[in-house]
Scaffold this motif. Structure first.
Motif, PDB file in Angstrom:
ATOM      1  N   GLY A  62     -25.359 -60.267 -31.495  1.00  0.00           N
ATOM      2  CA  GLY A  62     -24.591 -59.852 -32.813  1.00  0.00           C
ATOM      3  C   GLY A  62     -25.257 -58.469 -33.139  1.00  0.00           C
ATOM      4  N   HIS A  63     -25.819 -57.758 -32.364  1.00  0.00           N
ATOM      5  CA  HIS A  63     -26.404 -56.546 -32.651  1.00  0.00           C
ATOM      6  C   HIS A  63     -25.455 -55.476 -32.195  1.00  0.00           C
ATOM      7  N   ASP A  64     -24.718 -54.706 -33.068  1.00  0.00           N
ATOM      8  CA  ASP A  64     -23.563 -53.644 -32.576  1.00  0.00           C
ATOM      9  C   ASP A  64     -23.898 -52.225 -32.967  1.00  0.00           C
ATOM     10  N   ARG A  65     -24.933 -52.031 -33.665  1.00  0.00           N
ATOM     11  CA  ARG A  65     -25.386 -50.443 -33.747  1.00  0.00           C
ATOM     12  C   ARG A  65     -25.054 -49.604 -32.676  1.00  0.00           C
ATOM     13  N   GLY A  66     -25.708 -50.041 -31.580  1.00  0.00           N
ATOM     14  CA  GLY A  66     -25.819 -49.016 -30.378  1.00  0.00           C
ATOM     15  C   GLY A  66     -24.298 -48.968 -29.938  1.00  0.00           C
ATOM     16  N   ALA A  67     -23.561 -50.026 -29.756  1.00  0.00           N
ATOM     17  CA  ALA A  67     -22.023 -49.882 -29.513  1.00  0.00           C
ATOM     18  C   ALA A  67     -21.351 -48.887 -30.597  1.00  0.00           C
ATOM     19  N   LYS A  68     -21.765 -49.012 -31.639  1.00  0.00           N
ATOM     20  CA  LYS A  68     -20.871 -48.370 -32.706  1.00  0.00           C
ATOM     21  C   LYS A  68     -21.396 -46.677 -32.492  1.00  0.00           C
ATOM     22  N   VAL A  69     -22.689 -46.529 -32.184  1.00  0.00           N
ATOM     23  CA  VAL A  69     -22.827 -45.253 -31.995  1.00  0.00           C
ATOM     24  C   VAL A  69     -22.318 -44.339 -30.753  1.00  0.00           C
ATOM     25  N   ILE A  70     -22.298 -45.255 -29.704  1.00  0.00           N
ATOM     26  CA  ILE A  70     -21.296 -44.928 -28.381  1.00  0.00           C
ATOM     27  C   ILE A  70     -20.132 -44.577 -28.686  1.00  0.00           C
ATOM     28  N   ALA A  71     -19.348 -45.560 -29.560  1.00  0.00           N
ATOM     29  CA  ALA A  71     -18.090 -45.501 -29.941  1.00  0.00           C
ATOM     30  C   ALA A  71     -17.828 -44.127 -30.597  1.00  0.00           C
ATOM     31  N   ARG A  72     -18.712 -43.723 -31.615  1.00  0.00           N
ATOM     32  CA  ARG A  72     -18.557 -42.776 -32.354  1.00  0.00           C
ATOM     33  C   ARG A  72     -18.500 -41.470 -31.463  1.00  0.00           C
ATOM     34  N   ALA A  73     -19.741 -41.565 -30.596  1.00  0.00           N
ATOM     35  CA  ALA A  73     -19.825 -40.268 -29.662  1.00  0.00           C
ATOM     36  C   ALA A  73     -18.740 -40.049 -28.742  1.00  0.00           C
ATOM     37  N   LEU A  74     -18.157 -41.006 -28.207  1.00  0.00           N
ATOM     38  CA  LEU A  74     -17.123 -40.811 -27.386  1.00  0.00           C
ATOM     39  C   LEU A  74     -15.753 -40.389 -28.343  1.00  0.00           C
ATOM     40  N   ARG A  75     -15.748 -40.997 -29.425  1.00  0.00           N
ATOM     41  CA  ARG A  75     -14.461 -40.505 -30.172  1.00  0.00           C
ATOM     42  C   ARG A  75     -14.904 -38.913 -30.597  1.00  0.00           C
ATOM     43  N   ASP A  76     -16.071 -38.518 -30.837  1.00  0.00           N
ATOM     44  CA  ASP A  76     -16.291 -37.217 -31.421  1.00  0.00           C
ATOM     45  C   ASP A  76     -15.885 -36.109 -30.108  1.00  0.00           C
ATOM     46  N   ALA A  77     -16.051 -36.740 -28.835  1.00  0.00           N
ATOM     47  CA  ALA A  77     -15.880 -36.152 -27.766  1.00  0.00           C
ATOM     48  C   ALA A  77     -14.478 -35.796 -27.160  1.00  0.00           C
ATOM     49  N   GLY A  78     -13.489 -36.305 -28.277  1.00  0.00           N
ATOM     50  CA  GLY A  78     -12.100 -36.406 -28.101  1.00  0.00           C
ATOM     51  C   GLY A  78     -11.615 -37.537 -27.329  1.00  0.00           C
ATOM     52  N   MET A  79     -12.217 -38.550 -27.005  1.00  0.00           N
ATOM     53  CA  MET A  79     -11.605 -39.928 -26.289  1.00  0.00           C
ATOM     54  C   MET A  79     -11.128 -40.782 -27.593  1.00  0.00           C
ATOM     55  N   GLU A  80      -9.942 -41.519 -27.130  1.00  0.00           N
ATOM     56  CA  GLU A  80      -9.664 -42.737 -27.906  1.00  0.00           C
ATOM     57  C   GLU A  80     -10.311 -43.799 -27.730  1.00  0.00           C
ATOM     58  N   VAL A  81     -10.994 -44.334 -28.866  1.00  0.00           N
ATOM     59  CA  VAL A  81     -12.073 -45.584 -28.677  1.00  0.00           C
ATOM     60  C   VAL A  81     -11.429 -46.739 -29.245  1.00  0.00           C
ATOM     61  N   ILE A  82     -11.245 -47.663 -28.774  1.00  0.00           N
ATOM     62  CA  ILE A  82     -10.946 -49.085 -29.275  1.00  0.00           C
ATOM     63  C   ILE A  82     -12.232 -49.731 -29.219  1.00  0.00           C
ATOM     64  N   TYR A  83     -12.546 -50.114 -30.670  1.00  0.00           N
ATOM     65  CA  TYR A  83     -14.009 -50.886 -30.626  1.00  0.00           C
ATOM     66  C   TYR A  83     -13.546 -52.268 -31.103  1.00  0.00           C
ATOM     67  N   THR A  84     -13.828 -53.375 -30.150  1.00  0.00           N
ATOM     68  CA  THR A  84     -13.301 -54.665 -30.256  1.00  0.00           C
ATOM     69  C   THR A  84     -14.002 -55.492 -31.329  1.00  0.00           C
ATOM     70  N   GLY A  85     -15.270 -54.865 -31.553  1.00  0.00           N
ATOM     71  CA  GLY A  85     -16.050 -55.657 -32.526  1.00  0.00           C
ATOM     72  C   GLY A  85     -17.103 -56.976 -31.742  1.00  0.00           C
ATOM     73  N   LEU A  86     -17.635 -57.484 -32.648  1.00  0.00           N
ATOM     74  CA  LEU A  86     -18.650 -58.631 -32.034  1.00  0.00           C
ATOM     75  C   LEU A  86     -18.132 -59.917 -31.442  1.00  0.00           C
ATOM     76  N   HIS A  87     -18.879 -60.436 -30.562  1.00  0.00           N
ATOM     77  CA  HIS A  87     -18.469 -61.681 -30.125  1.00  0.00           C
ATOM     78  C   HIS A  87     -17.177 -61.930 -29.395  1.00  0.00           C
ATOM     79  N   GLN A  88     -16.862 -61.182 -28.499  1.00  0.00           N
ATOM     80  CA  GLN A  88     -15.767 -60.931 -27.791  1.00  0.00           C
ATOM     81  C   GLN A  88     -15.933 -61.837 -26.453  1.00  0.00           C
ATOM     82  N   THR A  89     -14.895 -62.526 -25.938  1.00  0.00           N
ATOM     83  CA  THR A  89     -15.019 -63.158 -24.829  1.00  0.00           C
ATOM     84  C   THR A  89     -14.487 -62.104 -23.625  1.00  0.00           C
ATOM     85  N   PRO A  90     -14.911 -62.569 -22.498  1.00  0.00           N
ATOM     86  CA  PRO A  90     -14.480 -61.573 -21.362  1.00  0.00           C
ATOM     87  C   PRO A  90     -12.810 -61.416 -21.363  1.00  0.00           C
TER      88      PRO A  90
END
Length: 136
Positions: free
Chosen positions: A18-46
């Motif tokens: 349930g801890h997603d701060r790191g994932a959000k930081v990475i998503a923002r960094a990738l987006r800021d670098a010009g990538m398209e990022v789709i963040y799925t949110g917490l508790h996703q199944t494979p």
């Protein structure tokens, strides 16, 4: 392959973590670098993660795992990608992953593992160098 546009990355939090701060930081960094990022949110199944990556025509999946279930969850995502003929989608990840678990994960097909202390710049650099080259 003729693919154009920015690199597309699905950033996901599989399992019960349930801890997603790191994932959000990475998503923002990738987006800021010009990538398209789709963040799925917490508790996703494979299954949900792979479905999203295929539907979004993603080039890569970045998994963030802190729960200790990395061996099981990474393996399942890779298995589902193989079953769906989507092995061209690179899988990388990070989180609390013991050093001794990294070589077996890479042997399964995980392209890279980032452990605590990895900089956002190093992750962006790795994605740019190892996921398809963006055009246009």
């Amino acid at each position: 392959m003729g693919v154009t546009g920015p690199i597309r990355v699905v950033v996901a939090k599989p399992g019960l973590d349930g801890h997603d701060r790191g994932a959000k930081v990475i998503a923002r960094a990738l987006r800021d670098a010009g990538m398209e990022v789709i963040y799925t949110g917490l508790h996703q199944t494979p299954e949900q993660i792979v479905d999203t990556a295929i539907q979004e025509d993603a080039d890569a999946i970045g998994l963030s795992i802190l729960s200790g279930a990395h061996n099981t969850l990474f393996a399942k995502v890779l298995e589902l990608l193989r079953e769906r003929d989507a092995e061209d989608i690179k899988v990388f990840g990070g989180g609390i992953i013991p050093d001794e678990d990294i070589p077996p994960l890479k042997a399964l097909g995980v392209a890279e593992i980032f452990t605590p202390g990895a900089t956002t710049a190093s992750i962006v650099e790795w994605v740019n160098a190892n996921v398809r080259h963006a055009v246009g």
